[in-house]
Design a protein around this motif. Structure first.
Motif, PDB file in Angstrom:
ATOM      1  N   GLU A  92       1.848   6.800   9.896  1.00 48.54           N
ATOM      2  CA  GLU A  92       0.709   6.362   9.376  1.00 48.54           C
ATOM      3  C   GLU A  92      -1.131   6.564  10.788  1.00 48.54           C
ATOM      4  OE1 GLU A  92       1.562   2.949   8.921  1.00 48.54           O
ATOM      5  OE2 GLU A  92       2.260   2.936   7.244  1.00 48.54           O
ATOM      6  N   ALA A  93      -0.547   6.585  11.645  1.00 43.57           N
ATOM      7  CA  ALA A  93      -1.474   6.342  12.456  1.00 43.57           C
ATOM      8  C   ALA A  93      -2.170   7.940  12.603  1.00 43.57           C
ATOM      9  CB  ALA A  93      -1.388   6.150  14.079  1.00 43.57           C
TER      10      ALA A  93
ATOM     11  N   THR B 120      -5.567  12.400   7.434  1.00 44.37           N
ATOM     12  CA  THR B 120      -6.900  12.591   6.196  1.00 44.37           C
ATOM     13  C   THR B 120      -8.007  12.221   7.055  1.00 44.37           C
ATOM     14  OG1 THR B 120      -5.341  11.616   5.949  1.00 44.37           O
ATOM     15  CG2 THR B 120      -4.852  13.391   5.341  1.00 44.37           C
ATOM     16  N   ARG B 121      -8.200  11.396   7.636  1.00 47.51           N
ATOM     17  CA  ARG B 121      -9.123  10.523   7.761  1.00 47.51           C
ATOM     18  C   ARG B 121     -10.726  10.209   8.787  1.00 47.51           C
ATOM     19  NH1 ARG B 121      -6.611   4.230   5.271  1.00 47.51           N
ATOM     20  NH2 ARG B 121      -5.389   5.888   3.898  1.00 47.51           N
ATOM     21  N   SER B 122      -9.738  10.879   9.739  1.00 47.08           N
ATOM     22  CA  SER B 122     -10.417  10.393  10.670  1.00 47.08           C
ATOM     23  C   SER B 122     -11.727  11.945  10.064  1.00 47.08           C
ATOM     24  CB  SER B 122     -10.393  11.029  11.845  1.00 47.08           C
ATOM     25  OG  SER B 122     -10.905  10.640  13.360  1.00 47.08           O
TER      26      SER B 122
ATOM     27  N   ARG C 101       1.952  16.077  10.139  1.00 47.70           N
ATOM     28  CA  ARG C 101       2.475  14.091  10.737  1.00 47.70           C
ATOM     29  C   ARG C 101       3.031  14.465  11.201  1.00 47.70           C
ATOM     30  NH1 ARG C 101       1.777  14.275   4.821  1.00 47.70           N
ATOM     31  NH2 ARG C 101      -0.213  13.871   3.758  1.00 47.70           N
TER      32      ARG C 101
ATOM     33  N   ASN D 254      -0.968  10.847  10.684  1.00 48.75           N
ATOM     34  CA  ASN D 254      -1.571  10.898   8.669  1.00 48.75           C
ATOM     35  C   ASN D 254      -3.418  10.362   8.628  1.00 48.75           C
ATOM     36  OD1 ASN D 254      -1.654  11.565   5.712  1.00 48.75           O
ATOM     37  ND2 ASN D 254      -1.726   9.250   5.271  1.00 48.75           N
ATOM     38  N   SER D 255      -3.220   9.261   9.791  1.00 42.15           N
ATOM     39  CA  SER D 255      -5.028   8.572   9.392  1.00 42.15           C
ATOM     40  C   SER D 255      -5.714   9.405  10.560  1.00 42.15           C
ATOM     41  CB  SER D 255      -4.941   7.341   9.900  1.00 42.15           C
ATOM     42  OG  SER D 255      -6.366   7.168  10.295  1.00 42.15           O
TER      43      SER D 255
ATOM     44  N   GLY E 255      -7.601   6.522  14.639  1.00 38.20           N
ATOM     45  CA  GLY E 255      -6.828   6.921  13.337  1.00 38.20           C
ATOM     46  C   GLY E 255      -5.503   5.650  14.286  1.00 38.20           C
TER      47      GLY E 255
END
Length: 345
Positions: free
Chosen positions: A280-281, A287-289, A312, A283-284, A219
């Motif tokens: 933002e990291a 939700t994205r990792s 977050r 949140n990544s 992230g």
């Protein structure tokens, strides 16, 4: 006899006041705002025990320049200096401000501020320039959508190829086509400059060992790693890694007076850009990792208990602590190992 100096900076000239160890004024003079001119003036008045300047947009260049010339200068927090000068109940003039700073230098009643290196300021400048370019591109996209809406034309969302193809189809509309063509030409140049800033950031990251260490965290990308490394500059200036969270304003605000004691939202003090990138990291990670590691599992537990918004902010604070500890130890990110809370100098 020891002498102390206060420097009230401005763009063109700097008001300098020198006092002795008893607080008596020895000299007050206005000098050109350059390290060479200030060093010559201070040397002419005799050896200076300590000189003090406030945090300002010019203070890094002046402070670093004076230190290279052998002048013992300290940069202090402008907010604390403002309160101290206001308590002196004198008219707001440059000579009075310089005299007040000289008294702070003599008494030692100040909070010293770390002056970042030129390399850190260079990385910060690239990140700031990129941020402004992205904001300009977003404003142009919104302006194009607004003009199209006036003619009843609805472009698609996003800013990729589909958006550009959809916009180009409105070129046949009289008046709108000419306006959009001009805006798209500017937008194309902005996109090119953003890509150039991204290229420079990648070069900075490749040349920085700190960035390579930080980017091992899921992230955390080039921009977040470069911004964090530039903001910290010297990891050893924090006695504990947990202080990094407070430095970027990611700790709760607290007010205590007698029986009154309450805890509020985060303070949002310090570097807002790094705080935003850490958010933002986080949140990544949430939700994205796709990887599974201790920080992500801890974040999921907070999300179930307190909601996504606080889920977050909490890992953003934890990321700041982990990243600082990694810079102190020089170790890579270890998914299932707890970070040491204390940074050894």
């Amino acid at each position: 006899m020891k002498h102390y100096a206060g420097l009230d900076l401005s763009m063109e000239t700097t008001q300098v006041c020198i006092v002795d160890e008893n607080g008596h004024k020895c000299a007050s003079e206005k000098v050109e705002s350059s390290p060479e001119s200030l060093a010559v003036m201070l040397e002419r008045r005799g050896p200076i025990e300590r000189a003090v300047i406030e945090t300002d947009r010019m203070s890094p260049a002046i402070c670093l320049g004076l230190r290279e010339l052998g002048v013992p200068v300290v940069c202090i927090d402008a907010r604390q200096a403002h309160q101290c000068l206001k308590a002196m109940k004198a008219n707001k003039t440059d000579p009075h401000d310089a005299a007040g700073l000289a008294q702070l230098a003599r008494t030692g009643f100040y909070k010293a501020v770390h002056v970042k290196s030129p390399a850190a300021h260079g990385a910060r400048s690239v990140i700031t320039a990129r941020s402004h370019l992205v904001e300009a591109r977003v404003r142009l996209d919104n302006m194009i959508r607004g003009l199209c809406a006036t003619f009843g034309y609805r472009p698609c969302s996003g800013q990729g190829k589909a958006f550009l193809e959809r916009i180009s189809q409105a070129a046949y509309i009289p008046g709108l086509g000419e306006a959009i063509a001009s805006l798209l030409a500017v937008r194309e140049e902005l996109v090119a400059q953003i890509k150039e800033m991204d290229r420079r950031l990648r070069i900075i990251a490749r040349q920085s060992q700190a960035c390579e260490i930080l980017m091992t965290i899921p992230g955390v990308g080039v921009q977040t790693a470069a911004a964090f490394a530039a903001a910290v500059d010297e990891a050893g200036r924090f006695r504990q890694s947990r202080n990094a969270g407070a430095y970027f304003g990611l700790v709760p605000r607290r007010h205590q007076s007698g029986e009154l004691d309450w805890t509020g939202r985060i303070t949002k003090q310090g570097d807002g850009m790094v705080r935003k990138l850490l958010y933002e990291a986080a949140n990544s990670i949430l939700t994205r990792s796709r990887e599974s590691f201790a920080l992500k599992e801890w974040t999921k537990k907070i999300a179930k208990r307190r909601g996504l918004k606080k889920a977050r902010v909490a890992p953003a604070h934890r990321l700041a602590v982990i990243m600082h500890a990694m810079l102190c130890d020089g170790t890579l990110f270890q998914a299932w190992v707890k970070v040491k809370p204390v940074c050894q100098r």
